[in-house]
Write a protein that holds these residues in place. Structure first.
Motif, PDB file in Angstrom:
ATOM      1  N   ARG A  80     -36.127  14.895 -48.371  1.00  0.00           N
ATOM      2  CA  ARG A  80     -37.281  14.965 -49.283  1.00  0.00           C
ATOM      3  C   ARG A  80     -38.499  15.537 -48.565  1.00  0.00           C
ATOM      4  NH1 ARG A  80     -38.582   9.920 -49.689  1.00  0.00           N
ATOM      5  NH2 ARG A  80     -36.811   8.827 -48.754  1.00  0.00           N
ATOM      6  N   THR A  81     -38.243  16.358 -47.562  1.00  0.00           N
ATOM      7  CA  THR A  81     -39.306  16.818 -46.676  1.00  0.00           C
ATOM      8  C   THR A  81     -39.606  18.298 -46.871  1.00  0.00           C
ATOM      9  OG1 THR A  81     -38.756  15.166 -44.995  1.00  0.00           O
ATOM     10  CG2 THR A  81     -39.928  17.124 -44.237  1.00  0.00           C
ATOM     11  N   THR A  82     -40.879  18.635 -46.835  1.00  0.00           N
ATOM     12  CA  THR A  82     -41.331  20.021 -46.714  1.00  0.00           C
ATOM     13  C   THR A  82     -42.349  20.064 -45.573  1.00  0.00           C
ATOM     14  OG1 THR A  82     -43.007  19.631 -48.427  1.00  0.00           O
ATOM     15  CG2 THR A  82     -40.928  20.654 -49.122  1.00  0.00           C
ATOM     16  N   PHE A  83     -42.891  21.241 -45.304  1.00  0.00           N
ATOM     17  CA  PHE A  83     -43.749  21.406 -44.138  1.00  0.00           C
ATOM     18  C   PHE A  83     -45.073  22.046 -44.538  1.00  0.00           C
ATOM     19  CE2 PHE A  83     -39.387  21.224 -42.817  1.00  0.00           C
ATOM     20  CZ  PHE A  83     -39.412  20.394 -41.714  1.00  0.00           C
ATOM     21  N   ARG A  84     -46.135  21.579 -43.910  1.00  0.00           N
ATOM     22  CA  ARG A  84     -47.474  22.089 -44.182  1.00  0.00           C
ATOM     23  C   ARG A  84     -48.218  22.290 -42.871  1.00  0.00           C
ATOM     24  NH1 ARG A  84     -45.252  21.730 -48.430  1.00  0.00           N
ATOM     25  NH2 ARG A  84     -46.053  21.041 -50.442  1.00  0.00           N
ATOM     26  N   ARG A  85     -49.419  22.817 -42.997  1.00  0.00           N
ATOM     27  CA  ARG A  85     -50.330  22.915 -41.861  1.00  0.00           C
ATOM     28  C   ARG A  85     -51.626  22.194 -42.198  1.00  0.00           C
ATOM     29  NH1 ARG A  85     -50.859  28.555 -38.477  1.00  0.00           N
ATOM     30  NH2 ARG A  85     -49.788  27.755 -36.648  1.00  0.00           N
ATOM     31  N   ARG A  86     -52.085  21.387 -41.253  1.00  0.00           N
ATOM     32  CA  ARG A  86     -53.386  20.744 -41.430  1.00  0.00           C
ATOM     33  C   ARG A  86     -54.493  21.801 -41.318  1.00  0.00           C
ATOM     34  NH1 ARG A  86     -53.213  15.195 -41.155  1.00  0.00           N
ATOM     35  NH2 ARG A  86     -51.402  14.219 -40.148  1.00  0.00           N
ATOM     36  N   PRO A  87     -55.698  21.458 -41.742  1.00  0.00           N
ATOM     37  CA  PRO A  87     -56.806  22.432 -41.633  1.00  0.00           C
ATOM     38  C   PRO A  87     -57.016  22.944 -40.216  1.00  0.00           C
ATOM     39  CG  PRO A  87     -57.429  20.626 -43.089  1.00  0.00           C
ATOM     40  CD  PRO A  87     -56.104  20.263 -42.512  1.00  0.00           C
ATOM     41  N   ASP A  88     -56.687  22.134 -39.201  1.00  0.00           N
ATOM     42  CA  ASP A  88     -56.859  22.594 -37.824  1.00  0.00           C
ATOM     43  C   ASP A  88     -55.685  23.427 -37.334  1.00  0.00           C
ATOM     44  OD1 ASP A  88     -54.854  20.745 -37.492  1.00  0.00           O
ATOM     45  OD2 ASP A  88     -55.937  19.496 -36.036  1.00  0.00           O
ATOM     46  N   GLY A  89     -54.690  23.690 -38.205  1.00  0.00           N
ATOM     47  CA  GLY A  89     -53.551  24.518 -37.853  1.00  0.00           C
ATOM     48  C   GLY A  89     -52.342  23.758 -37.372  1.00  0.00           C
ATOM     49  N   THR A  90     -52.449  22.429 -37.196  1.00  0.00           N
ATOM     50  CA  THR A  90     -51.329  21.637 -36.706  1.00  0.00           C
ATOM     51  C   THR A  90     -50.240  21.551 -37.763  1.00  0.00           C
ATOM     52  OG1 THR A  90     -52.842  20.295 -35.388  1.00  0.00           O
ATOM     53  CG2 THR A  90     -50.635  19.405 -35.781  1.00  0.00           C
ATOM     54  N   PRO A  91     -48.995  21.919 -37.448  1.00  0.00           N
ATOM     55  CA  PRO A  91     -47.916  21.791 -38.428  1.00  0.00           C
ATOM     56  C   PRO A  91     -47.477  20.336 -38.563  1.00  0.00           C
ATOM     57  CG  PRO A  91     -47.059  22.647 -36.370  1.00  0.00           C
ATOM     58  CD  PRO A  91     -48.539  22.540 -36.192  1.00  0.00           C
ATOM     59  N   VAL A  92     -47.192  19.933 -39.790  1.00  0.00           N
ATOM     60  CA  VAL A  92     -46.740  18.568 -40.066  1.00  0.00           C
ATOM     61  C   VAL A  92     -45.624  18.621 -41.105  1.00  0.00           C
ATOM     62  CG1 VAL A  92     -48.916  17.426 -39.500  1.00  0.00           C
ATOM     63  CG2 VAL A  92     -48.525  18.276 -41.827  1.00  0.00           C
ATOM     64  N   GLN A  93     -44.858  17.541 -41.184  1.00  0.00           N
ATOM     65  CA  GLN A  93     -43.851  17.409 -42.231  1.00  0.00           C
ATOM     66  C   GLN A  93     -44.345  16.413 -43.277  1.00  0.00           C
ATOM     67  OE1 GLN A  93     -40.116  15.739 -40.702  1.00  0.00           O
ATOM     68  NE2 GLN A  93     -41.114  15.420 -38.733  1.00  0.00           N
ATOM     69  N   PHE A  94     -44.196  16.813 -44.544  1.00  0.00           N
ATOM     70  CA  PHE A  94     -44.588  15.988 -45.682  1.00  0.00           C
ATOM     71  C   PHE A  94     -43.331  15.378 -46.288  1.00  0.00           C
ATOM     72  CE2 PHE A  94     -48.980  17.029 -47.501  1.00  0.00           C
ATOM     73  CZ  PHE A  94     -49.526  17.250 -46.254  1.00  0.00           C
ATOM     74  N   VAL A  95     -43.299  14.053 -46.392  1.00  0.00           N
ATOM     75  CA  VAL A  95     -42.187  13.354 -47.049  1.00  0.00           C
ATOM     76  C   VAL A  95     -42.682  12.869 -48.406  1.00  0.00           C
ATOM     77  CG1 VAL A  95     -40.494  11.507 -46.872  1.00  0.00           C
ATOM     78  CG2 VAL A  95     -41.335  12.625 -44.800  1.00  0.00           C
ATOM     79  N   THR A  96     -41.922  13.160 -49.451  1.00  0.00           N
ATOM     80  CA  THR A  96     -42.305  12.741 -50.793  1.00  0.00           C
ATOM     81  C   THR A  96     -41.291  11.739 -51.341  1.00  0.00           C
ATOM     82  OG1 THR A  96     -41.065  14.408 -52.050  1.00  0.00           O
ATOM     83  CG2 THR A  96     -43.199  15.079 -51.150  1.00  0.00           C
ATOM     84  N   ASP A  97     -41.590  11.215 -52.515  1.00  0.00           N
ATOM     85  CA  ASP A  97     -40.680  10.268 -53.178  1.00  0.00           C
ATOM     86  C   ASP A  97     -39.733  10.967 -54.151  1.00  0.00           C
ATOM     87  OD1 ASP A  97     -42.423  11.042 -55.168  1.00  0.00           O
ATOM     88  OD2 ASP A  97     -42.886   9.013 -55.858  1.00  0.00           O
ATOM     89  N   ARG A  98     -39.734  12.295 -54.139  1.00  0.00           N
ATOM     90  CA  ARG A  98     -38.969  13.035 -55.142  1.00  0.00           C
ATOM     91  C   ARG A  98     -37.479  12.971 -54.863  1.00  0.00           C
ATOM     92  NH1 ARG A  98     -41.310  18.538 -57.059  1.00  0.00           N
ATOM     93  NH2 ARG A  98     -42.401  17.022 -58.377  1.00  0.00           N
ATOM     94  N   THR A  99     -36.701  12.601 -55.862  1.00  0.00           N
ATOM     95  CA  THR A  99     -35.240  12.600 -55.777  1.00  0.00           C
ATOM     96  C   THR A  99     -34.688  13.428 -56.937  1.00  0.00           C
ATOM     97  OG1 THR A  99     -35.137  10.534 -57.050  1.00  0.00           O
ATOM     98  CG2 THR A  99     -35.106  10.349 -54.646  1.00  0.00           C
ATOM     99  N   PRO A 100     -33.483  13.959 -56.795  1.00  0.00           N
ATOM    100  CA  PRO A 100     -32.930  14.824 -57.848  1.00  0.00           C
ATOM    101  C   PRO A 100     -32.608  14.051 -59.111  1.00  0.00           C
ATOM    102  CG  PRO A 100     -31.311  14.435 -56.129  1.00  0.00           C
ATOM    103  CD  PRO A 100     -32.591  13.846 -55.637  1.00  0.00           C
TER     104      PRO A 100
END
Length: 472
Positions: A80-100
């Protein structure tokens, strides 16, 4: 047939740094040369999503399978993970509650006399396409009905959230979740006490700490200079064209390798004798006596990590000194020792080791290694669904058509039903098909001869073919 997402907006349940493995992956395949991320929709070097196909014979409970897929995604947060960048450029992984949502089943009509769909037909329904890790689902499931009691399940997962060990976990979890849903009982699975995101935070917190310094001291000794090697010829974009060949190590040969490892002065598993044989072949073709192979290590020593889907994998440098007068027994023992110690010191991220060696001018002219090996033993069989017969279908591998310049050969092998099967990917600017054919033939012969502990390396190499048309 697709697994559809729920209509409700996803809620972010966790944000974590990338694991060291994900960090290497994004730096190598996604981040642009200037350090920025590509604009959405811009082509990248990120490898396509991987596809597995399982033929299921028997009265499949499709509703139970749909519930199992949903439960799997709910259980394994990496799916359930995707990836983003914080405003300072640091990459992070976003975990959501979304299920199929509920899984539908699409009928696939086969041609006359056709027993199973071709790889091309299957991949039309689940194309091995590039995904954008910022918003595309990194796990998908699709079901095709061939007739009333024959189906093909297509599972797609991206290596940004999985490694070789993870696929074994996926198969094990999905099997038990289906069997429980079909029987109307609770699934009997190990409790997940910490998420992959939590492990990623721990790995980040340990960078530079006492344990990493202890492991770094070991690798400094293990890789003490000199590290001979020729410089790598740079490509304009740091990538080189590659080709792929199938690899098969039959079960009788695998048993021989295991026996050699178990009776060695320093005991081990099948990886040691395989690495010893590969080192002999590399010595035969390149004349190198200081052979270094980058071996993928599971990096799951932390409690609870063995039950998770996620990108934990690290690379360890297996360094073997190959001399004509040493015996096969000596080389196998050295390989067993190198693998055992690599596992004991597997947590140091390879990029941290590489940076340290560069900072101390200990790296030498060439890269740390030019050959890599991934030997996966976590998925030795297909799904095990009650009342059904499941068998994996080989699909054409749509791996990268270009690879980092420093890597000349990538060996990826899975243990299945006692044998090893997989692929050898090689740089076409360093080897030709006849040269690779000689490598594969030589490896087969070397694996058979290293099982005799009294044979010398000189005796082995004289029987091996020489790749006379390697470089172009």
């Amino acid at each position: 047939m697709t697994t559809t997402a729920t209509e409700l907006p996803a809620v972010v349940t966790d944000i974590a740094p990338l694991s060291p493995g994900q960090e290497r992956l994004f730096d190598a395949e996604f981040v642009l040369p200037d350090g920025s991320w590509p604009a959405p929709g811009t082509p990248t070097r990120l490898r396509p999503i991987d596809t597995a196909a399982i033929c299921i014979d028997g009265p499949l409970d499709t509703a139970a399978l749909s519930r199992a897929v949903t439960a799997l995604v709910a259980r394994q947060s990496a799916l359930r993970t995707t990836f983003r960048r914080r405003p300072d450029g640091t990459p992070v992984q976003f975990v959501t509650d979304r299920t199929p949502g509920p899984m539908s089943c699409q009928t696939l009509h086969l041609g006359a006399g056709q027993d199973l769909p071709t790889a091309e037909e299957l991949l039309r329904h689940a194309p091995a396409r590039l995904v954008d890790p910022r918003h595309d689902p990194l796990f998908r499931a699709r079901l095709l009905r061939l007739d009333q009691e024959r189906h093909v399940l297509l599972l797609q997962i991206h290596h940004a959230v999985s490694d070789g060990w993870s696929i074994g976990v996926l198969y094990s979890d999905l099997s038990e979740l289906y069997n429980a849903a079909h029987a109307g009982r609770d699934a009997d699975l190990p409790a997940i006490t910490r998420s992959f995101a939590a492990h990623s935070r721990q790995m980040r917190a340990e960078r530079g700490g006492p344990e990493e310094q202890r492991q770094l001291a070991y690798w400094r000794r293990r890789l003490a200079p000199p590290l001979p090697g020729r410089p790598t010829e740079p490509q304009a974009d740091g990538l080189s064209p590659v080709d792929v060949a199938p690899v098969l190590v039959p079960a009788d040969l695998v048993r021989g390798l295991r026996a050699a490892a178990a009776t060695s002065v320093r005991r081990g598993g099948v990886a040691g004798p395989f690495l010893a044989a590969l080192a002999v072949v590399l010595h035969r073709h390149g004349g190198e006596r200081d052979v270094r192979i980058g071996m993928m290590i599971s990096n799951r020593a932390r409690p609870g990590a063995e039950h998770l889907i996620g990108y934990f994998v690290n690379t360890a440098v297996i360094r073997l000194h190959v001399h004509p007068q040493m015996t096969a027994g000596d080389l196998v023992a050295a390989a067993n020792t190198a693998v055992t110690e690599a596992i004991e010191h597997q947590a140091l991220p390879i990029q941290d080791l590489y940076q340290d060696l560069r900072d101390t001018d200990a790296l030498g002219q060439g890269p740390l290694y030019r050959v890599t090996l991934a030997l996966n033993s976590m998925r030795t069989r297909s799904l095990t669904l009650d009342g059904l017969h499941c068998q994996d279908i080989d699909l054409e591998r749509h791996g990268p058509r270009r690879t980092p310049t420093s890597i000349e050969q990538r060996w990826v092998l899975d243990e299945r039903a006692g044998h090893l099967a997989g692929t050898l990917t090689w740089r076409t600017d360093t080897a030709t098909r006849p040269g690779i054919a000689a490598t594969l033939t030589g490896l087969d012969q070397a694996m058979r001869t290293v099982t005799n502990p009294h044979t010398t390396i000189a005796d082995i190499t004289t029987t091996l073919p020489r790749a006379t048309t390697e470089a172009r």
